[in-house]
Write a protein that holds these residues in place. Structure first.
Motif, PDB file in Angstrom:
ATOM      1  N   GLY A 116       0.820  -1.215   0.000  1.00  0.00           N
ATOM      2  CA  GLY A 116       0.000   0.000   0.000  1.00  0.00           C
ATOM      3  C   GLY A 116       0.852   1.263   0.000  1.00  0.00           C
ATOM      4  N   PRO A 117       1.888   1.350   0.861  1.00  0.00           N
ATOM      5  CA  PRO A 117       2.739   2.539   0.831  1.00  0.00           C
ATOM      6  C   PRO A 117       3.465   2.739  -0.506  1.00  0.00           C
ATOM      7  N   THR A 118       3.858   1.654  -1.160  1.00  0.00           N
ATOM      8  CA  THR A 118       4.511   1.774  -2.470  1.00  0.00           C
ATOM      9  C   THR A 118       3.555   2.381  -3.483  1.00  0.00           C
ATOM     10  N   ILE A 119       2.332   1.916  -3.499  1.00  0.00           N
ATOM     11  CA  ILE A 119       1.330   2.462  -4.427  1.00  0.00           C
ATOM     12  C   ILE A 119       0.999   3.905  -4.059  1.00  0.00           C
ATOM     13  N   ALA A 120       0.879   4.183  -2.763  1.00  0.00           N
ATOM     14  CA  ALA A 120       0.534   5.541  -2.321  1.00  0.00           C
ATOM     15  C   ALA A 120       1.602   6.548  -2.718  1.00  0.00           C
TER      16      ALA A 120
ATOM     17  N   THR B  74       3.544  10.885  -8.702  1.00  0.00           N
ATOM     18  CA  THR B  74       3.076  11.063 -10.071  1.00  0.00           C
ATOM     19  C   THR B  74       2.108  12.241 -10.175  1.00  0.00           C
ATOM     20  N   MET B  75       1.216  12.382  -9.209  1.00  0.00           N
ATOM     21  CA  MET B  75       0.284  13.510  -9.199  1.00  0.00           C
ATOM     22  C   MET B  75       1.038  14.830  -9.071  1.00  0.00           C
ATOM     23  N   LEU B  76       2.002  14.884  -8.155  1.00  0.00           N
ATOM     24  CA  LEU B  76       2.806  16.090  -7.980  1.00  0.00           C
ATOM     25  C   LEU B  76       3.570  16.412  -9.258  1.00  0.00           C
ATOM     26  N   GLY B  77       4.170  15.400  -9.860  1.00  0.00           N
ATOM     27  CA  GLY B  77       4.900  15.594 -11.111  1.00  0.00           C
ATOM     28  C   GLY B  77       3.998  16.076 -12.225  1.00  0.00           C
ATOM     29  N   LEU B  78       2.829  15.498 -12.325  1.00  0.00           N
ATOM     30  CA  LEU B  78       1.883  15.891 -13.367  1.00  0.00           C
ATOM     31  C   LEU B  78       1.446  17.345 -13.214  1.00  0.00           C
ATOM     32  N   VAL B  79       1.165  17.754 -11.990  1.00  0.00           N
ATOM     33  CA  VAL B  79       0.728  19.128 -11.744  1.00  0.00           C
ATOM     34  C   VAL B  79       1.823  20.125 -12.134  1.00  0.00           C
ATOM     35  N   PHE B  80       3.063  19.864 -11.700  1.00  0.00           N
ATOM     36  CA  PHE B  80       4.147  20.784 -12.040  1.00  0.00           C
ATOM     37  C   PHE B  80       4.506  20.710 -13.520  1.00  0.00           C
TER      38      PHE B  80
ATOM     39  N   ALA C  82       1.109  19.539   0.495  1.00  0.00           N
ATOM     40  CA  ALA C  82       0.797  18.259   1.145  1.00  0.00           C
ATOM     41  C   ALA C  82       1.418  17.099   0.363  1.00  0.00           C
ATOM     42  N   LEU C  83       1.348  17.146  -0.954  1.00  0.00           N
ATOM     43  CA  LEU C  83       1.965  16.107  -1.779  1.00  0.00           C
ATOM     44  C   LEU C  83       3.484  16.123  -1.636  1.00  0.00           C
ATOM     45  N   VAL C  84       4.089  17.313  -1.628  1.00  0.00           N
ATOM     46  CA  VAL C  84       5.545  17.425  -1.448  1.00  0.00           C
ATOM     47  C   VAL C  84       5.960  16.780  -0.130  1.00  0.00           C
ATOM     48  N   ILE C  85       5.273  17.132   0.941  1.00  0.00           N
ATOM     49  CA  ILE C  85       5.627  16.595   2.265  1.00  0.00           C
ATOM     50  C   ILE C  85       5.478  15.082   2.289  1.00  0.00           C
ATOM     51  N   PHE C  86       4.383  14.573   1.754  1.00  0.00           N
ATOM     52  CA  PHE C  86       4.175  13.124   1.732  1.00  0.00           C
ATOM     53  C   PHE C  86       5.264  12.426   0.926  1.00  0.00           C
ATOM     54  N   VAL C  87       5.565  12.945  -0.255  1.00  0.00           N
ATOM     55  CA  VAL C  87       6.589  12.331  -1.110  1.00  0.00           C
ATOM     56  C   VAL C  87       7.940  12.354  -0.405  1.00  0.00           C
ATOM     57  N   LEU C  88       8.285  13.479   0.209  1.00  0.00           N
ATOM     58  CA  LEU C  88       9.571  13.559   0.901  1.00  0.00           C
ATOM     59  C   LEU C  88       9.649  12.590   2.076  1.00  0.00           C
ATOM     60  N   MET C  89       8.557  12.400   2.766  1.00  0.00           N
ATOM     61  CA  MET C  89       8.567  11.498   3.922  1.00  0.00           C
ATOM     62  C   MET C  89       8.593  10.027   3.518  1.00  0.00           C
ATOM     63  N   ALA C  90       8.062   9.721   2.355  1.00  0.00           N
ATOM     64  CA  ALA C  90       7.895   8.310   1.986  1.00  0.00           C
ATOM     65  C   ALA C  90       8.786   7.828   0.845  1.00  0.00           C
TER      66      ALA C  90
ATOM     67  N   ASN D  26      11.903   5.088   1.369  1.00  0.00           N
ATOM     68  CA  ASN D  26      11.594   3.744   1.843  1.00  0.00           C
ATOM     69  C   ASN D  26      10.578   2.995   0.996  1.00  0.00           C
ATOM     70  N   HIS D  27       9.743   3.712   0.280  1.00  0.00           N
ATOM     71  CA  HIS D  27       8.609   3.043  -0.363  1.00  0.00           C
ATOM     72  C   HIS D  27       8.472   3.266  -1.867  1.00  0.00           C
ATOM     73  N   ASP D  28       9.264   4.148  -2.450  1.00  0.00           N
ATOM     74  CA  ASP D  28       9.068   4.462  -3.870  1.00  0.00           C
ATOM     75  C   ASP D  28       9.816   3.466  -4.750  1.00  0.00           C
ATOM     76  N   ARG D  29       9.275   2.267  -4.855  1.00  0.00           N
ATOM     77  CA  ARG D  29       9.900   1.212  -5.648  1.00  0.00           C
ATOM     78  C   ARG D  29       9.605   1.336  -7.140  1.00  0.00           C
ATOM     79  N   LEU D  30       8.635   2.165  -7.500  1.00  0.00           N
ATOM     80  CA  LEU D  30       8.256   2.335  -8.908  1.00  0.00           C
ATOM     81  C   LEU D  30       8.839   3.641  -9.455  1.00  0.00           C
ATOM     82  N   SER D  31      10.158   3.760  -9.393  1.00  0.00           N
ATOM     83  CA  SER D  31      10.821   4.990  -9.821  1.00  0.00           C
ATOM     84  C   SER D  31      12.196   4.669 -10.395  1.00  0.00           C
TER      85      SER D  31
END
Length: 149
Positions: free
Chosen positions: A10-14, A20-26, A121-129, A132-137
Motif C-alpha cells: 500500500g505505501p509503495t502504491i501511495a 506522479t500527481m505532484l509531477g503531473l501538476v508541475f 501536502a503532496l511534497v511533504i508526503f513524497v519527501l517522507m515516503a 523507503n517506499h518508492d519502488r516504482l521509480s
C-alpha cells in the motif's frame, strides 16, 4: 498484471500516486508557461507588473519570472519518472514557499487552500515516503543497480 500488483505494498502504491500527481501538476503548469504563455510573458504578467510597487528589484523579478516555468517543467518531468525525487520534491517545496511569500506581499491574507496547500501536502508526503517506499521509480532502479555492482 495481477501478479505484478500483488507484490506492491500500500505505501509503495501511495507514494507512486502522490509523486506522479505532484509531477503531473508541475509538468503541466510548466508546459503551459513555457510553450503557451512563454516565460517572458509569465515574467512580465506575474512578476514584473505584479510587484512593481514592492521592494523586490526588477532584475530579480525578471530572473525569477523567466526561470520558474522551465524549472516547473523539468521538476515535473523528474517527479513523473522518479529521478532525483528528493531533490526535486524539495525544490518544488521551496518554490511553493517563494510563491506563497509573493502572494502574501500582494494580498496579506492570501488563502493557500487552493493549489498551494494541495501541492505542499503532496511534497511533504513524497519527501517522507520516497526513500523507503518508492519502488516504482528510476531512483529505485538506480539504487538496485548500484547495489548489484
Amino acid at each position: 498484471m495481477i501478479n505484478c500488483l500483488k507484490n506492491l505494498t500500500g505505501p509503495t502504491i501511495a507514494v507512486f500516486l502522490a509523486r506522479t500527481m505532484l509531477g503531473l501538476v508541475f509538468f503541466m503548469a510548466g508546459w503551459w508557461k513555457v510553450f503557451t504563455l512563454t516565460p517572458v510573458v509569465h515574467a512580465q504578467n506575474f512578476f514584473v507588473d505584479g510587484f512593481k510597487d514592492h521592494w523586490i528589484p526588477e532584475w530579480l523579478l525578471w530572473a525569477l519570472g523567466v526561470t520558474i516555468p522551465p524549472f516547473e517543467l523539468l521538476a515535473g518531468l523528474m517527479l513523473l519518472i522518479g529521478l532525483w525525487t528528493r531533490l526535486f520534491a524539495s525544490m518544488t517545496g521551496l518554490l511553493l514557499l517563494l510563491t506563497t511569500y509573493g502572494h502574501a506581499l500582494q494580498q496579506p491574507l492570501f488563502d493557500i487552500d487552493g493549489h498551494t496547500f494541495t501541492r505542499l501536502a503532496l511534497v511533504i508526503f513524497v519527501l517522507m515516503a520516497c526513500e523507503n517506499h518508492d519502488r516504482l521509480s528510476l531512483d529505485a532502479w538506480r539504487s538496485k543497480k548500484e547495489v548489484a555492482e
